[in-house]
Design an enzyme around this catalytic site. Structure first.
Site, PDB file in Angstrom:
ATOM      1  N   GLY A  40       0.821  -1.199   0.000  1.00 51.80           N
ATOM      2  CA  GLY A  40       0.000   0.000   0.000  1.00 51.80           C
ATOM      3  C   GLY A  40       0.857   1.252   0.000  1.00 51.80           C
ATOM      4  O   GLY A  40       2.062   1.210   0.276  1.00 51.80           O
ATOM      5  N   CYS A  41       0.215   2.362  -0.333  1.00 51.92           N
ATOM      6  CA  CYS A  41       0.938   3.624  -0.469  1.00 51.92           C
ATOM      7  C   CYS A  41       1.398   4.165   0.877  1.00 51.92           C
ATOM      8  O   CYS A  41       2.573   4.470   1.070  1.00 51.92           O
ATOM      9  CB  CYS A  41       0.057   4.642  -1.202  1.00 51.92           C
ATOM     10  N   TYR A  42       0.455   4.260   1.823  1.00 48.13           N
ATOM     11  CA  TYR A  42       0.848   4.726   3.153  1.00 48.13           C
ATOM     12  C   TYR A  42       1.917   3.812   3.740  1.00 48.13           C
ATOM     13  O   TYR A  42       2.832   4.255   4.428  1.00 48.13           O
ATOM     14  CB  TYR A  42      -0.357   4.678   4.093  1.00 48.13           C
TER      15      TYR A  42
END
EC number: 1.2.1.38
Lengths: 345, 345, 345, 345
Positions: free
Chosen positions: D149-151
């Site tokens: 995921g990005c976070y």
């Protein structure tokens, strides 16, 4: 590898040139100059390039350039370009000038709109106006390119096919253009601060913007008669993008299909020109790319055509077209290093 | 206290009406309706109003409105307005309609541009076009106001003085208008999502936007002849603001001073109209206010005048002018509750 | 009418004070000073105020102020405030200082964080920290108000109830705050230009921002022991708004309901404080208003509470709270002229 | 040429994958699927790609994929990925899944945070967590990648070196992360409309965001003990970019130099990781690129380190890292097609 120099490398047009070249498969940056930041790595000024291009910025140095460069991009303010270009020319490097200094066929036009003598009219005569789709064959053999202005590229390409086809009245041509803020360059002027620009828009320099003269020069060439246009630039709160809305009265009962054909024929085979059918351009379709998107609509009630054209002012409107010029001058595939689509996001 | 109802209170024009009225010294909101949110507090939908206006939203209820309201603002989609307005009229409340339904002198124009029958042409005849600076005396005694569109207000006010003075050719009038995104209303349409709008701009509905017909109606009235205009709307990435750039060919050798005098005379004594001398409007000067700023420039080369006008589309272009209409209808100081300057920041 | 002066009237905090006062029913601006623009109308610098407030800007002139003003807002850079305030004090006007100069109980704290001697410690002792909800009774009788910083207001009000209730560990308090760009003031610094700020965000001055010292002073007062906090400011691309996310470890098994009760009790009767239940603040709910919205969430896994608080940095974080202080000092309704809800749009 | 398929090609992560691959020198897109737009050219949905990638979108079709593709990027919503991936696996293509479905070592963690059974735990066991800098050797031989995921990417990479060096207390780790709006994907949800997002910011899903579980899984692996973290996501008004501010208490008297050494050693030789000395990251330095920039500051007063890390959520946080995984899996130069610097402008 083509060895390229960039002068004025830390302005917005300069750094966009560097960014594009750093990703170009057959060119490399061998020299970069910046008056303000000489001695620093370019990636200390633009940390987005850390690890990608860490060249140390110099002062302009003709001897070094002569030795290291095949081509030089001059991304200097107008006036500054014509001071350095004679020496570059004598040094035998190809020159692609992103300022307004070498865009004119007639020094008098320059002098009228820039309010200063041109100083090197002989070189001006040798220069070619680098709007690639219109002057490709001259560009091939040119030593000096006057790379077109951003508003100019977007406006000329929207109207050239119509004038070429004699489809529109040569009077009453109106160009209403909107630009993102990078068009103002890297500036500390309060007018371009975030808080003054965001959630704001305005017209400026109505009837007096210098790009008017470039537009008129090129449209007159195509029309074979003197064309004068109303040109109104506007500032809108985004970074990259010019949208020009052009109005012209039709010389006959043209339909949307007729107009499409005029544009499609004129730009046949041009990779970077996308003529839209039943659609209008949006700047985020071209942002970050060398494309120009052109849409239009015939207003039958008024026998008028409205053309909407969009480019990225930093890319097709400056650095990208400059690299396109380089590709043509050096016999490369014209798309080399600049074939990518727009960011969209 | 004037007792005001707002129908369609949770759309953007509706909530701006509520926001303005909640700060109005001699009006109070006694009824608010929302089809989507009936039963909820308005401040649950718009938490910016928590503690300021916590009225519970209802369905439209004519009996209640009759009892509770002196005036009703209908901020409904066009079509929906004309379904409810006859009952409101019968209930004896004053009506200020923010939709397109009651803006026309001729039902045929409505039917042509909206593509549907009008259904209540009798009430249409009783309605007054609520552009306050042009129709103040009729507004005073009106029972139904067709509150003008946002693009319309900004465009008409830019051209009315010139047509009134016979200073411009009535052909070749071109209006190039740019709007912030609130103009599209509160919508879940993907086109208006943040990622599709920010860093983007585009023209839309070239030659077909409905506001064209309002502009032509009002300009024709002033000119005393039929006026047709090119009107091109654009979407730009900001919330509040319309900027209209209008082009017209001059009927004589007018100077900037002449034009200034035409505007200054026409709008003499108008608090909400600011005619600019040697300056051009910016939308952040009017955002959040009921002002229209108008600047212009004569292009001597082309014997053409370019007028730049700016309003807040939600305020002078919708809710603010609606409240201005209320003030006039109820004999209040026209500035009451809406005299404030723009946000700027 | 309260006669108000504003020094530094053309900075962002200054002009917001002018904008608010120009709409205040029982105050009027009788004097406005600007070093840069003395001699010009304020509405020539901020055309949003044309017709609304056209006062001519002066240099600072104590004699005039003494004659014309009951209260003076000093919206000057820190350092500049303390040079002019002694004379204003001697002139007998009430002073509301928006700089950092009069916010400290202890001159040593000022000197440590501002790196300069305070110069007028006697007046510092007379000054009251103008966080209205915490120091209302002292403000009533104060002659000099040190109006709190923007980050400070948003952070202190988020944590004060928890420390007052001894609900959280006094160690490990972390405040991660995000600010809109108006927080940097009206500046030509390249870092705050549109093209550098939009589509960008960054942390800055980690562990060293001056507002840390204000936060610690006030939280220590409430806790009855020395509180040290991590405070990290961030710049985000919007104009108005601060969002502070505060983290503290709970001293027991508190539920969301318990925490709500702590906040609701602490801020009982406070118009400008909106404690949210099952909801989190958004800056556009408070933008343009004097409200602070506070939400929170207990993380049971970690026995930690996370508080989210939002204000408009220019309004509750500067000019609005300054006017709230004026209202208190002059015995007006505290909400007078600043009761409005946020813009939302 | 590597033949690549993209499922969910018209979502934001999908189209960014297409955009990157269309510029990749040794990969080509041979299949693209979209449930919503099957039958249309991808460049009709995303006109930025007109002339660049005009592939016609299909429904998912395993037989075709088996024939045409060496690798498939599944850019589908979580849940949808695990429905199609078993068939893709059986078809013998390499899979890079951009959803949350294949990121976990333990199906129970997935089930706890996603609130649904995993359904194909056997394939989950075969999958490798595709954070390239941490799992490069396993990625080389993997058949299924759970692309992070990005976070998650932005947070893990900021804390991994410190935990690996045992430099920080494993309790009291707080991650305060801010994301651009593309993180929400291509959505018609009103919350992500332009008018609701611009000039606004907010925290959301405090203490409950699913990426918390990925962060904890990977940090626990590195620390050799269970790590729990506070993770707070925020929405800020820009398109591309995540900025994470991480807080941890130091286990000793570390200086900025010590911390720099820890990061520089850990990421030695990593092209895409730029550890900053005496500087803090900005999202526009990484936007449009696969770089992560990491800066930090030791707060000596509090014996705490604050780490600031920035990525482009669509690029290193999704599509770019997915291509990086492809490069590793197919033995290409890891930088191939994604070596470019950030846009900056």
């Amino acid at each position: 590898m083509i060895r390229a120099g960039v002068l004025g490398a830390t302005g917005y047009a300069g750094i966009e040139t560097v960014r594009i070249l750093s990703n170009h498969p057959t060119a490399e940056i061998t020299f970069a100059a910046s008056k303000t930041y000489a001695g620093k790595k370019i990636s200390d000024v633009y940390p987005n390039l850390k690890g990608v291009c860490d060249i140390v910025l110099s002062e302009v140095d003709i001897a070094q350039i002569k030795e290291k460069c095949d081509v030089v991009f001059t991304a200097l303010p107008h006036g500054a370009s014509k001071e350095v270009i004679p020496s570059l020319y004598d040094a035998g490097v190809k020159i692609i000038d992103l300022s307004g200094d070498f865009r004119y066929n007639d020094e008098k036009v320059y002098e009228k709109w820039y309010g200063a003598p041109h100083d090197c009219p002989k070189l001006l005569k040798k220069s070619v106006y680098g709007l690639c789709e219109l002057h490709r064959s001259e560009i091939k053999n040119a030593d000096i390119i006057g790379n077109p202005g951003c508003y100019t590229t977007c406006s000329i390409m929207a109207l050239a096919p119509l004038l070429n086809a004699k489809a529109v009245d040569t009077k009453n041509i109106i160009i209403d253009a909107k630009s993102g803020v990078t068009g103002a360059g890297r500036t500390t002027n309060l007018d371009y601060s975030f808080c003054e620009c965001t959630e704001n828009m305005r017209a400026y320099k109505i009837a007096t913007h210098r790009h008017t003269s470039e537009i008129e020069q090129e449209l007159s060439l195509i029309a074979g008669e003197e064309i004068l246009v109303s040109f109104t630039p506007h500032l809108v709160p985004l970074k990259r993008g010019i949208l020009a809305t052009s109005y012209a009265n039709l010389n006959g009962d043209y339909t949307d299909d007729d107009i499409y054909k005029i544009f499609a024929d004129f730009y046949k085979g041009e990779y970077f020109v996308r003529v839209l059918k039943d659609a209008l351009p949006e700047t985020n379709h071209v942002a970050g790319s060398n494309f120009i998107d052109i849409g239009f609509k015939v207003d039958k009630r008024l026998k008028r055509v409205v053309v909407s054209s969009a480019i990225d002012n930093l890319f097709k409107g400056a650095a990208g077209q400059a690299v396109q010029n380089m590709n043509i001058m050096f016999g490369l595939d014209e798309k080399c290093g600049i074939a990518n689509g727009g960011f969209y996001l």
